[in-house]
Enzyme design. Structure first.
Site, PDB file in Angstrom:
ATOM      1  N   LYS A  71       0.814  -1.224   0.000  1.00  0.00           N
ATOM      2  CA  LYS A  71       0.000   0.000   0.000  1.00  0.00           C
ATOM      3  C   LYS A  71       0.847   1.272   0.000  1.00  0.00           C
ATOM      4  CE  LYS A  71      -2.407  -0.559   3.773  1.00  0.00           C
ATOM      5  NZ  LYS A  71      -1.854  -1.807   4.272  1.00  0.00           N
ATOM      6  N   ARG A  86      -9.416   1.123   8.769  1.00  0.00           N
ATOM      7  CA  ARG A  86      -8.989  -0.252   9.057  1.00  0.00           C
ATOM      8  C   ARG A  86     -10.058  -1.001   9.846  1.00  0.00           C
ATOM      9  NH1 ARG A  86      -3.007   0.858   8.749  1.00  0.00           N
ATOM     10  NH2 ARG A  86      -1.899  -1.119   8.928  1.00  0.00           N
ATOM     11  N   ARG A 128      11.666  -6.693   5.203  1.00  0.00           N
ATOM     12  CA  ARG A 128      11.773  -5.281   4.804  1.00  0.00           C
ATOM     13  C   ARG A 128      12.922  -4.593   5.536  1.00  0.00           C
ATOM     14  NH1 ARG A 128       5.720  -2.714   4.721  1.00  0.00           N
ATOM     15  NH2 ARG A 128       5.946  -2.762   6.981  1.00  0.00           N
ATOM     16  N   ARG A 162      11.867  -2.067  10.689  1.00  0.00           N
ATOM     17  CA  ARG A 162      10.805  -1.461  11.489  1.00  0.00           C
ATOM     18  C   ARG A 162      10.575  -2.286  12.745  1.00  0.00           C
ATOM     19  NH1 ARG A 162       5.356   0.362   8.266  1.00  0.00           N
ATOM     20  NH2 ARG A 162       4.380  -0.649  10.037  1.00  0.00           N
ATOM     21  N   ARG A 166      -0.400  -8.344  13.786  1.00  0.00           N
ATOM     22  CA  ARG A 166      -0.906  -7.394  12.781  1.00  0.00           C
ATOM     23  C   ARG A 166      -1.762  -8.116  11.750  1.00  0.00           C
ATOM     24  NH1 ARG A 166       4.462  -4.877  10.694  1.00  0.00           N
ATOM     25  NH2 ARG A 166       3.159  -3.536   9.394  1.00  0.00           N
TER      26      ARG A 166
HETATM   27  P1  AMP Z   1       1.106   0.804   8.809  1.00  0.00           P
HETATM   28  O1  AMP Z   1       2.361   1.600   8.616  1.00  0.00           O
HETATM   29  O2  AMP Z   1      -0.022   1.271   7.965  1.00  0.00           O
HETATM   30  O3  AMP Z   1       1.356  -0.683   8.725  1.00  0.00           O
HETATM   31  O4  AMP Z   1       0.636   1.084  10.321  1.00  0.00           O
HETATM   32  C1  AMP Z   1       1.464   0.755  11.416  1.00  0.00           C
HETATM   33  C2  AMP Z   1       0.625   0.580  12.666  1.00  0.00           C
HETATM   34  O5  AMP Z   1      -0.058   1.803  12.959  1.00  0.00           O
HETATM   35  C3  AMP Z   1      -0.483  -0.459  12.561  1.00  0.00           C
HETATM   36  O6  AMP Z   1      -0.021  -1.773  12.829  1.00  0.00           O
HETATM   37  C4  AMP Z   1      -1.445   0.025  13.635  1.00  0.00           C
HETATM   38  O7  AMP Z   1      -1.004  -0.317  14.930  1.00  0.00           O
HETATM   39  C5  AMP Z   1      -1.346   1.541  13.493  1.00  0.00           C
HETATM   40  N1  AMP Z   1      -2.356   2.048  12.540  1.00  0.00           N
HETATM   41  C6  AMP Z   1      -2.153   2.563  11.301  1.00  0.00           C
HETATM   42  N2  AMP Z   1      -3.308   2.920  10.738  1.00  0.00           N
HETATM   43  C7  AMP Z   1      -4.287   2.610  11.623  1.00  0.00           C
HETATM   44  C8  AMP Z   1      -5.699   2.695  11.610  1.00  0.00           C
HETATM   45  N3  AMP Z   1      -6.372   3.185  10.541  1.00  0.00           N
HETATM   46  N4  AMP Z   1      -6.373   2.278  12.705  1.00  0.00           N
HETATM   47  C9  AMP Z   1      -5.735   1.802  13.780  1.00  0.00           C
HETATM   48  N5  AMP Z   1      -4.412   1.659  13.857  1.00  0.00           N
HETATM   49  C10 AMP Z   1      -3.675   2.054  12.787  1.00  0.00           C
END
Ligand code: AMP
Length: 208
Positions: free
Chosen positions: A13, A88, A122, A153, A164
């Site tokens: 994404k 989400r 990654r 990360r 996740r």
């Molecule tokens: P990402 O970089 O999009 O994988 O997001 C990293 C982490 O941020 C996720 O594993 C969640 O813990 C938190 N996060 C990101 N977007 C959301 C969302 N829309 N709702 C809740 N938690 C989020």
């Protein structure tokens, strides 16, 4: 054009969103990036988000919805935006529908069993911002572009990735049906080269 990019963690994404936002000239809004920035700046939102992110859990809806509403109210969103990683959950999607008119939800579809390897392999460069995968660069420690020491990360370790993916399956996949019932779902096969996936996404967006 107001676009939502759906897909599991590791579906690509962030990579696709960066390219699409550049091509369409619309802001790329990533809730994950907003949280990362807040964690770096040690804000209260950042501290709270970190306690969930470190466990591979979703940050509570109220907090996440508030930061997105604030972001969407800024002037640069007037001509459209691309949401990456939001919504989400169903309550987040419902909250979004109250403040925005979404044109399409593009779902980057990829077999779940591919994601563990994609995520744990990654590597990122803290200096030049480059993103890499050990399947392509090998298990090197230095950035192929600038030589800086690459980092993984904190939430890309196996245990957190499992949480996740569980959160994705339980809380996020219902959004596929949510947008399908609104006639807004567009599915793109994302288990391919970045350029091929991008081409498919652009075709879908052109047809809107
Ligand atoms: P990402 O970089 O999009 O994988 O997001 C990293 C982490 O941020 C996720 O594993 C969640 O813990 C938190 N996060 C990101 N977007 C959301 C969302 N829309 N709702 C809740 N938690 C989020």
């Amino acid at each position: 054009m107001n676009i939502v990019l759906l897909g599991a963690p590791g579906s690509g994404k962030g990579t696709q969103a960066a390219r699409i936002s550049e091509i369409y000239g619309i802001p790329h809004i990533s809730t994950g990036d907003i949280f990362t920035e807040n964690i770096k700046n040690q804000t209260s939102v950042g501290m709270l988000a970190k306690s969930y992110i470190d466990k591979g859990q979703l940050v509570p809806d109220e907090v996440t919805v508030r930061i997105v509403e604030e972001r969407l109210s800024r002037e640069d969103c007037a001509k459209g935006y691309l949401l990456d990683g939001f919504p989400r959950t169903i309550p987040q999607a419902e909250a979004l529908d109250k403040v925005a008119s979404i044109d399409a939800a593009v779902n980057l579809d990829i077999p779940l069993e591919k994601l563990m390897r994609r995520l744990t392999g990654r590597r990122g460069c803290p200096k030049c911002g480059g993103n890499f995968h050990i399947d392509f660069i090998g298990d090197v420690t230095g950035c192929p572009k600038c030589g800086e020491k690459l980092v993984t990360r904190a939430d890309d370790n196996e245990e957190t990735v499992s949480s996740r993916l569980k959160a994705y399956t339980e809380q996020t996949t219902p959004l596929i049906g949510y947008y399908e019932s609104q006639g807004k779902l567009r599915t793109v096969q994302a288990d391919g080269a970045i350029e091929d996936v991008l081409r498919s996404v652009l075709e879908v967006l052109k047809a809107l």
